[in-house]
Every structure is written in C-alpha cells, then in structure tokens.
Design a protein around this motif. Structure first.
Motif, PDB file in Angstrom:
ATOM      1  N   LYS A   7      -9.848 -25.668   9.600  1.00  0.00           N
ATOM      2  CA  LYS A   7      -8.612 -25.511  10.375  1.00  0.00           C
ATOM      3  C   LYS A   7      -7.397 -25.942   9.580  1.00  0.00           C
ATOM      4  CE  LYS A   7     -10.488 -25.977  15.034  1.00  0.00           C
ATOM      5  NZ  LYS A   7     -10.489 -26.775  16.256  1.00  0.00           N
ATOM      6  N   ILE A   8      -7.530 -27.054   8.852  1.00  0.00           N
ATOM      7  CA  ILE A   8      -6.400 -27.559   8.069  1.00  0.00           C
ATOM      8  C   ILE A   8      -6.125 -26.658   6.873  1.00  0.00           C
ATOM      9  CG2 ILE A   8      -5.617 -29.485   6.612  1.00  0.00           C
ATOM     10  CD1 ILE A   8      -7.158 -31.343   8.456  1.00  0.00           C
ATOM     11  N   ASN A   9      -7.137 -26.093   6.282  1.00  0.00           N
ATOM     12  CA  ASN A   9      -7.000 -25.298   5.073  1.00  0.00           C
ATOM     13  C   ASN A   9      -6.553 -23.855   5.344  1.00  0.00           C
ATOM     14  OD1 ASN A   9      -7.094 -25.100   2.284  1.00  0.00           O
ATOM     15  ND2 ASN A   9      -9.191 -24.375   2.283  1.00  0.00           N
ATOM     16  N   ASN A  10      -6.781 -23.333   6.526  1.00  0.00           N
ATOM     17  CA  ASN A  10      -6.414 -21.961   6.852  1.00  0.00           C
ATOM     18  C   ASN A  10      -4.976 -21.932   7.372  1.00  0.00           C
ATOM     19  OD1 ASN A  10      -6.066 -19.447   8.242  1.00  0.00           O
ATOM     20  ND2 ASN A  10      -8.298 -19.225   8.240  1.00  0.00           N
ATOM     21  N   ILE A  11      -4.114 -21.211   6.682  1.00  0.00           N
ATOM     22  CA  ILE A  11      -2.679 -21.192   7.018  1.00  0.00           C
ATOM     23  C   ILE A  11      -2.414 -20.595   8.399  1.00  0.00           C
ATOM     24  CG2 ILE A  11      -2.167 -19.013   5.842  1.00  0.00           C
ATOM     25  CD1 ILE A  11       0.133 -22.044   5.782  1.00  0.00           C
ATOM     26  N   ARG A  12      -3.143 -19.560   8.774  1.00  0.00           N
ATOM     27  CA  ARG A  12      -2.933 -18.929  10.088  1.00  0.00           C
ATOM     28  C   ARG A  12      -3.292 -19.890  11.216  1.00  0.00           C
ATOM     29  NH1 ARG A  12      -5.902 -13.696   8.160  1.00  0.00           N
ATOM     30  NH2 ARG A  12      -4.235 -12.719   6.988  1.00  0.00           N
ATOM     31  N   ILE A  13      -4.458 -20.521  11.076  1.00  0.00           N
ATOM     32  CA  ILE A  13      -4.892 -21.481  12.104  1.00  0.00           C
ATOM     33  C   ILE A  13      -3.915 -22.650  12.161  1.00  0.00           C
ATOM     34  CG2 ILE A  13      -6.703 -23.116  12.766  1.00  0.00           C
ATOM     35  CD1 ILE A  13      -8.733 -21.178  11.517  1.00  0.00           C
ATOM     36  N   LEU A  14      -3.474 -23.101  10.999  1.00  0.00           N
ATOM     37  CA  LEU A  14      -2.535 -24.218  10.932  1.00  0.00           C
ATOM     38  C   LEU A  14      -1.208 -23.875  11.619  1.00  0.00           C
ATOM     39  CD1 LEU A  14      -2.655 -27.048   9.765  1.00  0.00           C
ATOM     40  CD2 LEU A  14      -1.683 -26.194   7.655  1.00  0.00           C
ATOM     41  N   ARG A  15      -0.730 -22.679  11.401  1.00  0.00           N
ATOM     42  CA  ARG A  15       0.520 -22.243  12.066  1.00  0.00           C
ATOM     43  C   ARG A  15       0.344 -22.206  13.581  1.00  0.00           C
ATOM     44  NH1 ARG A  15       1.581 -17.651   7.805  1.00  0.00           N
ATOM     45  NH2 ARG A  15       3.007 -18.745   6.413  1.00  0.00           N
TER      46      ARG A  15
END
Length: 135
Positions: A7-15
């Motif tokens: 979750k932290i590493n994926n930019i879409r999920i983080l946004r």
C-alpha cells in the motif's frame, strides 16, 4: 507486513488513501519519513565502513599468515591444531608406508604402533609384502 508495504509503495493506492488527509498532516508524515530515511542512510554508511575496516584487517592477517608460511586451512582445522599440540611432547616419526584404505583414500603409516588393517590383511593373504607399501 507485505500487504502494508504494498500500500505504501503503490502510488495509486497511496493517493487514494491520503485524499482525506490534510496537507498539514501529510507534511508531518513526510518529515517523519525523511527522519527515518536519514537514520537508515547513516546506519548503512556506518555498516559499510565497518565492513571495509574488517576486510582491511582480514587482508592484513592473510598477508601475515602467507608471509609466515601458514596455510589458512591448517589454521582452521582443529584436528591438526590438537595433533600439533599433542605432538610437541612426542617424537614425531616420518611416514614410511602408504596404502589405500577401504574408502579409497591414500593414507600413511610410520611403521610404529598397530599395523593398519589393509596392510595386515594383504600380508596375511600373501598378496603383498610390507616392502610393497614403502613410500
């Protein structure tokens, strides 16, 4: 733990996860992440320096051993170390005979003490003479 890192590493999920968080809180989180990254960098640099220092010492000791004619394998072999300590108080007789043991390994015998089974059996069966085993 891997799911959280994803979750932290994926930019879409983080946004999507940070849309409802205020900019002020995001900036505080960013400062904390920077602190963590800087701490990790310092640890990594220190670790690399320690490894470099240790390798330098190892190379120094290797050169010393080679200069003194000591083989690294001899140094690490505890059996030889015990044997050498034990043999300091004893007269060391050179090997006179060689033979192949049951495993096919080349062995030597000084001619003192118990006769190795392989040599004894060969002599008893009259296949060989003791002179056949001389070095």
């Amino acid at each position: 733990m891997k799911a959280k890192l994803k979750k932290i590493n994926n930019i879409r999920i983080l946004r999507s996860q940070t849309k409802k968080i205020s900019l002020k809180i995001l900036e505080k989180i960013l400062k904390k992440f920077k602190i963590i990254v800087n701490e990790r960098r310092k640890k990594e640099v220190k670790l690399q320096e320690e490894i470099k220092k240790k390798n330098k010492k190892l190379n120094y000791y290797r050169k010393m051993l080679l200069a003194d004619g000591i083989n690294l394998h001899e140094l690490l072999n505890k059996k030889n170390l015990k044997k050498n300590i034990y043999q300091k108080n004893k007269i060391i007789h050179p090997a006179k005979y060689k033979y192949l043991n049951k495993k096919g390994e080349m062995k030597t015998w000084t001619g003192k003490g118990r006769t190795p089974t392989v040599i004894k059996n060969a002599i008893l069966n009259k296949r060989k003479n003791l002179k056949d085993f001389l070095l």
